[in-house]
Design a protein around this motif. Sequence first.
Motif, mmCIF file in Angstrom:
data_model
loop_
_atom_site.group_PDB
_atom_site.id
_atom_site.type_symbol
_atom_site.label_atom_id
_atom_site.label_comp_id
_atom_site.label_asym_id
_atom_site.label_seq_id
_atom_site.Cartn_x
_atom_site.Cartn_y
_atom_site.Cartn_z
ATOM 1 N N GLU A 42 0.793 -1.259 0.063
ATOM 2 C CA GLU A 42 0.054 -0.144 -0.023
ATOM 3 C C GLU A 42 0.785 1.208 0.063
ATOM 4 N N GLU A 43 2.200 1.054 0.605
ATOM 5 C CA GLU A 43 2.850 2.511 0.666
ATOM 6 C C GLU A 43 3.697 2.717 -0.255
ATOM 7 N N VAL A 44 4.101 1.596 -1.205
ATOM 8 C CA VAL A 44 5.110 1.609 -2.240
ATOM 9 C C VAL A 44 4.721 2.612 -3.154
ATOM 10 N N SER A 45 3.582 2.970 -3.643
ATOM 11 C CA SER A 45 3.109 3.940 -4.573
ATOM 12 C C SER A 45 3.628 5.565 -4.145
ATOM 13 N N TYR A 46 3.313 5.785 -2.633
ATOM 14 C CA TYR A 46 3.663 6.823 -2.135
ATOM 15 C C TYR A 46 5.238 7.050 -2.337
ATOM 16 N N VAL A 47 5.792 6.154 -1.782
ATOM 17 C CA VAL A 47 7.350 5.936 -1.662
ATOM 18 C C VAL A 47 7.971 6.368 -3.404
ATOM 19 N N ILE A 48 7.607 5.729 -4.228
ATOM 20 C CA ILE A 48 7.877 5.809 -5.447
ATOM 21 C C ILE A 48 7.799 7.334 -5.978
ATOM 22 N N ASP A 49 6.618 7.673 -5.794
ATOM 23 C CA ASP A 49 6.234 9.209 -5.955
ATOM 24 C C ASP A 49 7.175 10.145 -5.303
ATOM 25 N N GLU A 50 7.429 9.959 -4.118
ATOM 26 C CA GLU A 50 8.162 10.703 -3.166
ATOM 27 C C GLU A 50 9.741 10.673 -3.738
ATOM 28 N N SER A 86 16.601 6.303 -13.209
ATOM 29 C CA SER A 86 16.425 5.036 -13.822
ATOM 30 C C SER A 86 15.778 3.960 -13.182
ATOM 31 N N LYS A 87 16.074 3.806 -11.725
ATOM 32 C CA LYS A 87 15.627 2.921 -10.935
ATOM 33 C C LYS A 87 14.228 3.127 -10.487
ATOM 34 N N VAL A 88 13.968 4.509 -10.422
ATOM 35 C CA VAL A 88 12.582 5.169 -9.898
ATOM 36 C C VAL A 88 11.661 4.704 -11.161
ATOM 37 N N ASN A 89 12.178 5.036 -12.210
ATOM 38 C CA ASN A 89 11.495 4.502 -13.476
ATOM 39 C C ASN A 89 11.090 3.172 -13.390
ATOM 40 N N ASP A 90 12.087 2.291 -13.338
ATOM 41 C CA ASP A 90 11.804 0.937 -13.159
ATOM 42 C C ASP A 90 10.942 0.540 -12.231
ATOM 43 N N PHE A 91 11.145 1.122 -10.878
ATOM 44 C CA PHE A 91 10.139 0.752 -9.861
ATOM 45 C C PHE A 91 8.708 1.031 -10.294
ATOM 46 N N LEU A 92 8.432 2.263 -10.923
ATOM 47 C CA LEU A 92 7.268 2.610 -11.467
ATOM 48 C C LEU A 92 6.596 1.604 -12.223
ATOM 49 N N TYR A 93 7.445 1.088 -13.291
ATOM 50 C CA TYR A 93 6.971 0.067 -14.160
ATOM 51 C C TYR A 93 6.428 -0.982 -13.441
ATOM 52 N N LYS A 94 7.268 -1.451 -12.661
ATOM 53 C CA LYS A 94 7.056 -2.673 -11.853
ATOM 54 C C LYS A 94 5.690 -2.467 -11.161
ATOM 55 N N TYR A 95 5.575 -1.371 -10.439
ATOM 56 C CA TYR A 95 4.423 -1.111 -9.531
ATOM 57 C C TYR A 95 3.137 -1.191 -10.663
ATOM 58 N N ASN A 96 3.125 -0.655 -11.912
ATOM 59 C CA ASN A 96 1.997 -0.654 -12.707
ATOM 60 C C ASN A 96 1.987 -2.103 -13.239
ATOM 61 N N GLN A 97 2.960 -3.081 -13.184
ATOM 62 C CA GLN A 97 2.829 -4.519 -13.390
ATOM 63 C C GLN A 97 2.489 -5.313 -12.359
ATOM 64 N N ASN A 98 2.092 -4.824 -11.056
ATOM 65 C CA ASN A 98 1.801 -5.282 -9.764
ATOM 66 C C ASN A 98 2.867 -6.303 -9.454
ATOM 67 N N ASP A 99 3.928 -6.073 -9.556
ATOM 68 C CA ASP A 99 5.135 -6.960 -8.743
ATOM 69 C C ASP A 99 5.053 -7.121 -7.561
ATOM 70 N N ALA A 104 9.831 -4.668 -1.165
ATOM 71 C CA ALA A 104 11.176 -5.262 -0.668
ATOM 72 C C ALA A 104 12.254 -4.664 -1.569
ATOM 73 N N GLU A 105 12.069 -4.677 -2.529
ATOM 74 C CA GLU A 105 12.990 -4.123 -3.582
ATOM 75 C C GLU A 105 13.438 -2.732 -3.406
ATOM 76 N N VAL A 106 12.283 -1.985 -3.341
ATOM 77 C CA VAL A 106 12.337 -0.519 -3.283
ATOM 78 C C VAL A 106 13.251 -0.138 -1.639
ATOM 79 N N THR A 107 12.804 -1.070 -0.806
ATOM 80 C CA THR A 107 13.607 -0.611 0.830
ATOM 81 C C THR A 107 14.895 -1.074 0.365
ATOM 82 N N ILE A 108 15.228 -2.089 0.007
ATOM 83 C CA ILE A 108 16.593 -2.472 -0.188
ATOM 84 C C ILE A 108 17.417 -1.606 -0.963
ATOM 85 N N PHE A 109 16.865 -1.014 -2.148
ATOM 86 C CA PHE A 109 17.540 0.093 -2.839
ATOM 87 C C PHE A 109 17.673 1.372 -2.204
#
Length: 135
Positions: A42-50, A86-99, A104-109
């Motif tokens: 639920e929180e990952v969308s906010y974090v990617i935007d931020e 580039s990584k943020v863009n990758d996260f956004l793509y994965k978010y839209n793909q419901n990865d 966990a990947e965002v947190t590690i990064f």
Amino acid sequence: MAFIVWDEVYATGISSIDEQHKHFVSVLNRMLEALSQKKGKEEVSYVIDEMSRYAEYHFHTEEGLMEKAGYPDIAEHRIFHDAFLSKVNDFLYKYNQNDETLSAEVTIFLTFWLNEHLSTIDQKYVPSMKRAGIS
């Protein structure tokens, strides 16, 4: 609850940059808190935007100060910033793909960025900025 507490190892001594880095730590703490409560998805969308907003204003500030200070390795530093974006863009793509593993990947990064970039890479420009009277 703060999982990561601001430490002087992250400090540059340049107030605008340190305040922005503290915000980065708060975003990471928000993600860690969400994961601990099993709400990472639920929180990952906010974090990617931020992360995207943070990169825009922080990298602009940091690179502007590097230019002002005549930091000789600014081109190399921009490569790190470009990789972050580039990584943020990758996260956004994965978010839209419901990865399912994205939170966990965002947190590690973000944790890696904190420990490698803020405490090591960013420290390299500090002497140039101090010599230029930037604080």
